[in-house]
Motif scaffolding. Structure first.
Motif, short mmCIF file in Angstrom:
data_model
loop_
_atom_site.label_atom_id
_atom_site.label_comp_id
_atom_site.label_asym_id
_atom_site.label_seq_id
_atom_site.Cartn_x
_atom_site.Cartn_y
_atom_site.Cartn_z
N VAL A 1 39.50 20.97 82.15
CA VAL A 1 39.14 22.05 81.23
C VAL A 1 38.71 23.30 82.00
N GLU A 2 38.32 23.10 83.26
CA GLU A 2 38.00 24.26 84.10
C GLU A 2 39.20 25.18 84.28
N GLU A 3 40.39 24.62 84.12
CA GLU A 3 41.60 25.44 84.26
C GLU A 3 41.95 26.17 82.97
N CYS A 4 41.21 25.87 81.92
CA CYS A 4 41.55 26.46 80.63
C CYS A 4 40.98 27.87 80.56
N ARG A 5 41.85 28.85 80.44
CA ARG A 5 41.38 30.24 80.49
C ARG A 5 40.73 30.67 79.17
N ASP A 6 41.29 30.21 78.08
CA ASP A 6 40.74 30.61 76.78
C ASP A 6 40.25 29.38 76.04
N ALA A 7 38.94 29.16 76.08
CA ALA A 7 38.38 27.94 75.49
C ALA A 7 37.96 28.15 74.04
N PRO B 1 31.39 34.74 74.72
CA PRO B 1 32.51 34.95 75.65
C PRO B 1 33.72 35.48 74.89
N ASP B 2 34.48 36.35 75.54
CA ASP B 2 35.74 36.79 74.92
C ASP B 2 36.94 36.24 75.69
N PHE B 3 36.65 35.54 76.79
CA PHE B 3 37.66 34.89 77.63
C PHE B 3 38.63 35.89 78.27
N THR B 4 38.25 37.17 78.29
CA THR B 4 38.99 38.10 79.15
C THR B 4 38.01 38.62 80.21
N SER B 5 37.00 39.38 79.75
CA SER B 5 36.03 39.83 80.76
C SER B 5 34.79 38.93 80.83
N ILE B 6 34.47 38.24 79.74
CA ILE B 6 33.32 37.32 79.76
C ILE B 6 33.82 35.90 79.57
N ARG B 7 33.69 35.10 80.62
CA ARG B 7 34.18 33.72 80.54
C ARG B 7 33.13 32.78 79.96
N ARG B 8 31.89 33.05 80.29
CA ARG B 8 30.83 32.26 79.69
C ARG B 8 29.81 33.20 79.07
N GLY B 9 29.40 32.90 77.85
CA GLY B 9 28.42 33.75 77.18
C GLY B 9 27.07 33.69 77.88
N PHE B 10 26.16 34.55 77.48
CA PHE B 10 24.83 34.56 78.09
C PHE B 10 23.82 35.15 77.12
#
Ligand SMILES: Nc1ncnc2c1ncn2[C@@H]1O[C@H](COP(=O)(O)OP(=O)(O)OP(=O)(O)O)[C@@H](O)[C@H]1O
Ligand SMILES: [Mg+2]
Ligand SMILES: [Zn+2]
Ligand SMILES: [Zn+2]
Lengths: 156, 395
Positions: free
Chosen positions: B47-53, B241-250
């Motif tokens: 799942v680490e390879e999944c760009r858009d989760a 996250p938007d999975f373009t510029s933010i991969r993980r929310g915060f």
């Protein structure tokens, strides 16, 4: 049973009141939802599985091949061999080991703490109960939101 | 004494896995499917390879904490044991694998079959994760006579008394609330109050882990959360996250909360931050008519012999992912202290890594001089069958 009308804020007296059994069903469904893995459909559900065709044949191969030891079983083999639902497993274990301690006896007993109630809309402590469905709310504003949204829409 | 063993703490949410000589890896014990990637599913750590989760769909081998979907589990294990993940040769390496308390006979049977026949293990030890935690604790605290192992995991939570190294099965209490119920509940309330996120288990699970904490004074925190402006020190915005510029929310800091957002999608986290973990301490908040963790500990200790009770109260150890919520340990101590008889000393230990504590206990156990007598070998299994496993393994 008629479905609730789409018009919000009808006269209170004309509102249907959820009976005890329906309230219990609703509560049980809410508890079941806590266990659910997904709330949407498999995004690949429409894809046709292509290469994994011979599902039963690996199993047959194993049985017929004679060299049981070296044969590796497919994932499907284990699925078929150990296909039991959670409820079946509990029942089976109750029959073979009816005396506690066991899975059923281990569940924590009801709490001795006084029950607390929270507004279903905003999450703050609540003092009131919706007459129609028994949901908790804290103020007129939250009651309005509740009536416009979830009150009787989850038909029981 | 053996050289090294392979240890698999096989949880309903994560597998903690690796060679006893190295550090464990924490890997999702699931297969996931993404909307954005239709060519393949993601198995475990893939799942680490999944760009858009977004909208990730979960397929789990476990249900209510027990292994029921064997095809999924085998697919995951094949991957974990393979060269791309945590490779192992069971021909020369003993395996320690965990199972839940009161594991059902037919699951035990399947475990035994699959490891001896499919993976061709030379020697196998099937054991409860709590037994390994107890072993870890007593190794760190030599001379301890008893230990209360608390496991707040994914599918459920357990409190289990161990007396002189032996688990007291009559004292085990299961609370049917764990990290899964908390995430599902958070999804439900956010969807109702703010934004539809019912399909976003993966993301909301991260929201939970990043923003929730255990309250030390629940009603007081409710009052703080009611306040407006600067007086509300609890409210925070969570940037999704938007999975373009933010991969993980915060989680934004208090100062940055309420700042205008350019294109960032946020969730407003207020009483949700502490009302969600609170469920572990009072499941009835959610309609689950069971004791919370602190009450269950006291009830369990009360069921144990009088002379063991002071030892149990002073050797409580918390494990499992949900004990990572800030203040979990403090609150547990506070609540148990309130409920326990005054004359007892109450001590609650939060290990450095509560998630891998059981795994590390397995690594220690594999170094036990008599480790070979705990396992069942393939030869023994072939000669005596399942029976020897029931005799030797206490799960
Ligand atoms: N930092 C964190 N804060 C809060 N919760 C966390 C944190 N890290 C993990 N968790 C939660 O812990 C749970 C997983 O814990 P753990 O790995 O102990 O469970 P498991 O062993 O897979 O499950 P089980 O033992 O119930 O079968 C998940 O619900 C996860 O969201
Ligand atoms: Mg676990
Ligand atoms: Zn309200
Ligand atoms: Zn209502």
């Amino acid at each position: 049973m008629s479905k609730p009308g789409p018009k919000p804020r009808r006269d209170v007296n004309s509102r249907r009141v959820l009976d005890e059994a329906a309230r219990r069903r609703r509560a049980r469904r809410a508890l079941e939802a806590l266990e659910q893995d997904n709330f949407h459909d498999d995004p690949h559900g429409d894809l046709v599985m292509s290469k994994k065709a011979p599902k039963f044949s690996d199993k047959l191969e194993v049985r017929g091949g004679g060299r049981k030891k070296k044969q590796k079983h497919s994932a499907e083999y284990y699925k078929l061999k150990y296909r039991k639902t959670f409820n079946q497993l509990v029942e089976e274990a109750q029959l073979s080991h009816p005396d506690p301690p066991n899975y059923l006896s281990a569940q924590a007993e009801p709490s001795n703490l006084p029950e607390r109630h929270f507004c279903a809309v905003c999450g703050f402590p609540s003092n009131y109960t919706c007459i129609q469905c028994g949901t908790r709310y804290c103020c007129v504003r939250c009651l309005g939101t509740h009536q416009d949204t979830r009150c009787l829409k989850w038909t029981a | 004494m053996i050289d090294k063993a392979y240890i698999l703490d096989n949880g309903g949410f994560t597998a903690k896995v690796g060679m006893s000589s190295a550090k464990p890896r924490v890997i999702p014990n699931s297969v996931m499917k993404a909307k954005s990637e239709r060519r393949r599913p993601f198995i475990a750590d893939q799942v680490e390879e999944c760009r858009d989760a977004s909208g990730l769909f979960y397929i789990l081998p476990f249900q209510k904490g027990y292994l029921v979907n064997w095809d999924i589990q085998k697919t995951i294990w094949d991957h974990i044991f393979g060269k791309d993940c945590c490779p192992v040769n069971f021909n020369e390496t003993p395996l320690i694998v965990t199972e839940p308390y009161f594991n059902f006979p037919s699951i035990q049977e399947a475990m035994t079959e699959i490891f001896f026949e499919e993976y061709e293990c030379q020697s196998l030890l099937r054991i409860n994760a709590g037994d390994l935690s107890n072993y870890h604790y007593t190794s760190n605290n030599p001379g301890t006579l008893a230990c209360m192992v608390v496991d707040v995991g994914y599918s459920f939570s357990h409190v289990t008394p161990y007396i002189k190294g032996k688990k007291r099965r009559e004292g085990i209490k299961r609370i049917d609330v764990g990290g899964k119920a908390l995430t599902n509940h958070l999804k439900d309330i956010i969807s109702y109050r703010q934004l539809h996120v019912m399909d976003e288990t993966y993301v909301i699970n991260q929201v939970k882990e990043d923003s929730c904490f255990v309250s030390l004074d629940f009603m007081a925190d409710m009052e703080v959360a009611r306040k407006r402006g600067n007086d509300n020190t609890i409210v925070r915005d969570y940037v999704l996250p938007d999975f373009t510029s933010i991969r993980r929310g915060f989680l934004r800091t208090l100062e940055e909360t309420s700042k205008s957002t350019d294109g960032e999608q946020t969730l407003r986290m207020n009483n949700e931050r502490f009302a969600v973990p609170e469920i572990l301490f009072q499941p009835s908040d959610l309609g689950v008519q069971q004791m919370g963790v602190a009450e269950a500990i006291v009830s369990s200790i009360n069921s144990c012999p009088k002379e063991t009770q002071p030892h149990l109260y002073s050797n409580i150890v918390v494990t499992g992912g949900c004990s990572l919520f800030p203040n979990f340990q403090k609150r547990l101590l506070q609540d148990v202290r309130k409920l326990a008889p005054d004359e007892f000393n109450v001590r609650v230990t939060l290990p450095e890594n509560p998630l891998t504590y059981a795994w590390e206990g397995g690594a220690l156990l594999s170094k036990h001089p008599e480790f070979y007598s705990f396992v069942v070998t393939k030869e023994e299994y072939e000669e005596e069958g399942l029976h020897i496993c029931y005799e030797r393994f206490d799960v």
